[in-house]
Enzyme design. Structure first.
Site, PDB file in Angstrom:
ATOM      1  N   GLU A 230      12.298  24.173  42.678  1.00 15.89           N
ATOM      2  CA  GLU A 230      11.121  23.988  43.532  1.00 15.89           C
ATOM      3  C   GLU A 230      11.033  25.069  44.597  1.00 15.89           C
ATOM      4  O   GLU A 230       9.933  25.549  44.923  1.00 15.89           O
ATOM      5  CB  GLU A 230      11.166  22.600  44.174  1.00 15.89           C
ATOM      6  CG  GLU A 230      11.029  21.474  43.163  1.00 15.89           C
ATOM      7  CD  GLU A 230      11.174  20.098  43.767  1.00 15.89           C
ATOM      8  OE1 GLU A 230      10.691  19.131  43.142  1.00 15.89           O
ATOM      9  OE2 GLU A 230      11.758  19.979  44.861  1.00 15.89           O
TER      10      GLU A 230
ATOM     11  N   ASP B 290       7.552  21.863  45.738  1.00 17.43           N
ATOM     12  CA  ASP B 290       7.359  20.518  45.190  1.00 17.43           C
ATOM     13  C   ASP B 290       5.874  20.194  45.093  1.00 17.43           C
ATOM     14  O   ASP B 290       5.406  19.628  44.087  1.00 17.43           O
ATOM     15  CB  ASP B 290       8.078  19.500  46.075  1.00 17.43           C
ATOM     16  CG  ASP B 290       7.835  18.070  45.631  1.00 17.43           C
ATOM     17  OD1 ASP B 290       8.270  17.705  44.533  1.00 17.43           O
ATOM     18  OD2 ASP B 290       7.183  17.326  46.390  1.00 17.43           O
TER      19      ASP B 290
END
Length: 246
Positions: A134, A62
């Protein structure tokens, strides 16, 4: 990173290599890629050790995703103010944008679940798919370094950025609602988690959004983020109707 070495089967190694080849990358440590596909339901059911799931890789990915995207926007949209860049970034790194990417590159077929999550349809849940994108980014960053991860992220993000710039991307209703509400009332919308339902491996979240003296929702989602987006969408459409009005 401490990572127990799994004895991957020849067939699984073949699948992992095929996935990597499909997105033009190569892993030196296939156990990292396998970890990126391992959902937390596996450790909850004792199929893997504590922390031997993709949540930590998701956390790392992320940050890499956000950094690469922000840098690209800063460098390539020189005439756009900070507010525009933030809005574009929020849209392209959202669950709504990442889940279709996961399906496009075949992450849904690679995920490893505990029995409960598999039976509840985890392979098709938008939040899980987005998180796995992610996690793959995080794993590739650890395996190949920042420049390689940057190249992968941009291959994902540039088409999404172009969609937004041409007004064809997914709408980030939370950002749109916040900007409109701040402009009109000088305050931010507030989101309230009204309730949660379902077992741990298949939770549904219900969220309402409060705007001055009005409340919209609750609306549901398979993650808090999704429920907040759905509540914001409901409020936006009731207040403004079309996407172009505010």
């Amino acid at each position: 990173m401490l990572l127990s070495k799994k004895n991957l089967s020849p067939s699984r190694i073949k699948e992992l290599n095929a996935f990597s080849k499909g997105i033009s990358i190569k892993f030196s440590n296939l156990n990292l890629l396998e970890l990126a596909f391992t959902h937390r339901s596996c450790s909850q059911e004792g199929k893997s050790q504590k922390h031997e799931n993709n949540e930590r890789l998701e956390f790392l990915g992320d940050s890499v995703l956000g950094m690469v995207t922000a840098a690209y926007l800063y460098e390539h949209l020189m005439d756009n103010p900070e507010g525009d860049l933030a809005k574009i970034k929020s849209t392209v790194v959202s669950e709504q944008a990442l889940a279709p990417i996961a399906l496009k590159i075949g992450i849904d077929k690679m995920l490893v679940f505990g029995k409960g999550e598999e039976m509840s349809g985890g392979r098709h849940k938008r939040a899980i798919l987005a998180d796995a994108v992610e996690a793959v980014i995080g794993a590739y960053y650890l395996d190949a370094g920042y420049k390689a991860a940057e190249k992968l992220v941009l291959e994902f993000m540039i088409p999404e950025i172009e969609k937004v710039l041409s007004n064809k991307g997914a709408k980030d209703y939370k950002t749109m609602l916040q900007e409109a509400h701040q402009k009109k009332y000088k305050t931010c919308p507030s989101y309230e988690l009204v309730k949660e339902s379902g077992p741990d491996h298949d939770r549904t979240f219900w969220v309402s959004v409060h705007l001055k003296n009005a409340t919209y929702g609750p609306e549901s989602g398979k993650s808090k983020k999704e429920a907040e987006q759905n509540a914001a969408e409901k409020a936006w459409k009731e207040l403004y109707g079309s996407l172009d009005q505010a």
